[in-house]
Design an enzyme around this catalytic site. Structure first.
Site, PDB file in Angstrom:
ATOM      1  N   ALA A 189      52.751  32.978  38.243  1.00  0.00           N
ATOM      2  CA  ALA A 189      53.000  32.626  39.638  1.00  0.00           C
ATOM      3  C   ALA A 189      52.751  31.144  39.842  1.00  0.00           C
ATOM      4  CB  ALA A 189      52.087  33.436  40.560  1.00  0.00           C
ATOM      5  N   ARG A 223      40.117  30.980  36.499  1.00  0.00           N
ATOM      6  CA  ARG A 223      40.243  30.735  37.934  1.00  0.00           C
ATOM      7  C   ARG A 223      38.942  30.152  38.454  1.00  0.00           C
ATOM      8  NH1 ARG A 223      45.195  29.848  39.575  1.00  0.00           N
ATOM      9  NH2 ARG A 223      46.599  31.626  39.367  1.00  0.00           N
ATOM     10  N   PRO A 269      46.437  37.349  55.775  1.00  0.00           N
ATOM     11  CA  PRO A 269      47.008  37.001  57.072  1.00  0.00           C
ATOM     12  C   PRO A 269      46.000  36.759  58.185  1.00  0.00           C
ATOM     13  CG  PRO A 269      47.349  39.324  56.611  1.00  0.00           C
ATOM     14  CD  PRO A 269      46.781  38.705  55.356  1.00  0.00           C
ATOM     15  N   GLY A 270      44.735  37.042  57.951  1.00  0.00           N
ATOM     16  CA  GLY A 270      43.734  36.785  58.974  1.00  0.00           C
ATOM     17  C   GLY A 270      43.415  35.311  59.164  1.00  0.00           C
ATOM     18  N   GLU A 290      45.861  24.455  32.255  1.00  0.00           N
ATOM     19  CA  GLU A 290      46.400  25.758  31.854  1.00  0.00           C
ATOM     20  C   GLU A 290      46.462  25.916  30.326  1.00  0.00           C
ATOM     21  OE1 GLU A 290      49.348  26.715  35.620  1.00  0.00           O
ATOM     22  OE2 GLU A 290      50.240  25.826  33.823  1.00  0.00           O
TER      23      GLU A 290
END
Length: 178
Positions: free
Chosen positions: A74, A62, A112-113, A138
Site C-alpha cells: 500500500a 512500522r 473516520p472519527g 523499506e
C-alpha cells in the site's frame, strides 16, 4: 449536518498528513465545539494474487508500533494521482510485481472519527515478476506468500493486525463469492 463551521485552520502541515482545527456551532442549541481532523491525501492498497492462489504480503517495520507488521502492499496517493495507478506503482515498488489485470474491490475510511483518509483497495492478477524499487526505510521489507485461509488463521491468532489488510482480505473473500 446539524452544525456550521465558524472557523477552520491548518495548525500543522507534515509530510504524511496535516492537522486541521475547526470551530463549529450546532444549529439547534447554538453551542460551540472544536473538531480536530487529521487531513490525509488517501492511499491505495493492493491484494496481489499469484496464479497458484497465494497472496503476496509485505512484512515491514512500522515506527508508531515499534514492530514488524504483515500487510498488503500500500501507499499514499501523490497529489492528483489516480488510486489505481497508485496501487500499481506501490505493488511494483514494494514487491517488484506488475499486474496485467486490476479490479477495484472497494474503499475504506481508516479512522473516520478524526481522520479523512480514504484507502482504495484493489485486486491485482496475472502478475509478472520484476525488480522492486523500495524507498528509504523499506530495505528490510520481506515478501510473504500465503493463501486466503492461511491469512485468515493469522488474523485469528493475532499475527495479522493491520486494518487495511484485514479489510482487503474480507473484500477479496466477498468478491470471490460473487
Amino acid at each position: 449536518m446539524n452544525f456550521k463551521v465558524i472557523k477552520s485552520n491548518i495548525v500543522f502541515e507534515g509530510k504524511v498528513f496535516s492537522v486541521k482545527v475547526d470551530d463549529i456551532q450546532y444549529n439547534g442549541s447554538g453551542n460551540l465545539a472544536t473538531r480536530q481532523v487529521a487531513v490525509h491525501p488517501g492511499g491505495a492498497v493492493v491484494l496481489p494474487l499469484k496464479s497458484n492462489g497465494k497472496i503476496i504480503f509485505v512484512k515491514q517495520f512500522r515506527y508508531p508500533h515499534n514492530e514488524f507488521v504483515v500487510e498488503l502492499p500500500a501507499g499514499k496517493l501523490d497529489k492528483g494521482e489516480d488510486p489505481e495507478k497508485c496501487a500499481v506503482r506501490e505493488l511494483k515498488e514494494e514487491t517488484g510485481y506488475s499486474p496485467e489485470k486490476v479490479v477495484k474491490l472497494g474503499k475504506i475510511y481508516t479512522t473516520p472519527g478524526f481522520c479523512n483518509e480514504t484507502l482504495h483497495i484493489y485486486l491485482a492478477e496475472n502478475l509478472t515478476e520484476g525488480e522492486h524499487a523500495r524507498e528509504e526505510g523499506e530495505e528490510d521489507m520481506e515478501l510473504i506468500e500465503m493463501t486466503l485461509q492461511e491469512a485468515e488463521e493469522k488474523i485469528r491468532n493475532g499475527e495479522i493486525v493491520d486494518a487495511k489488510t484485514i479489510s482487503g482480505l474480507m473484500m477479496f473473500k466477498l468478491y470471490n463469492q460473487d
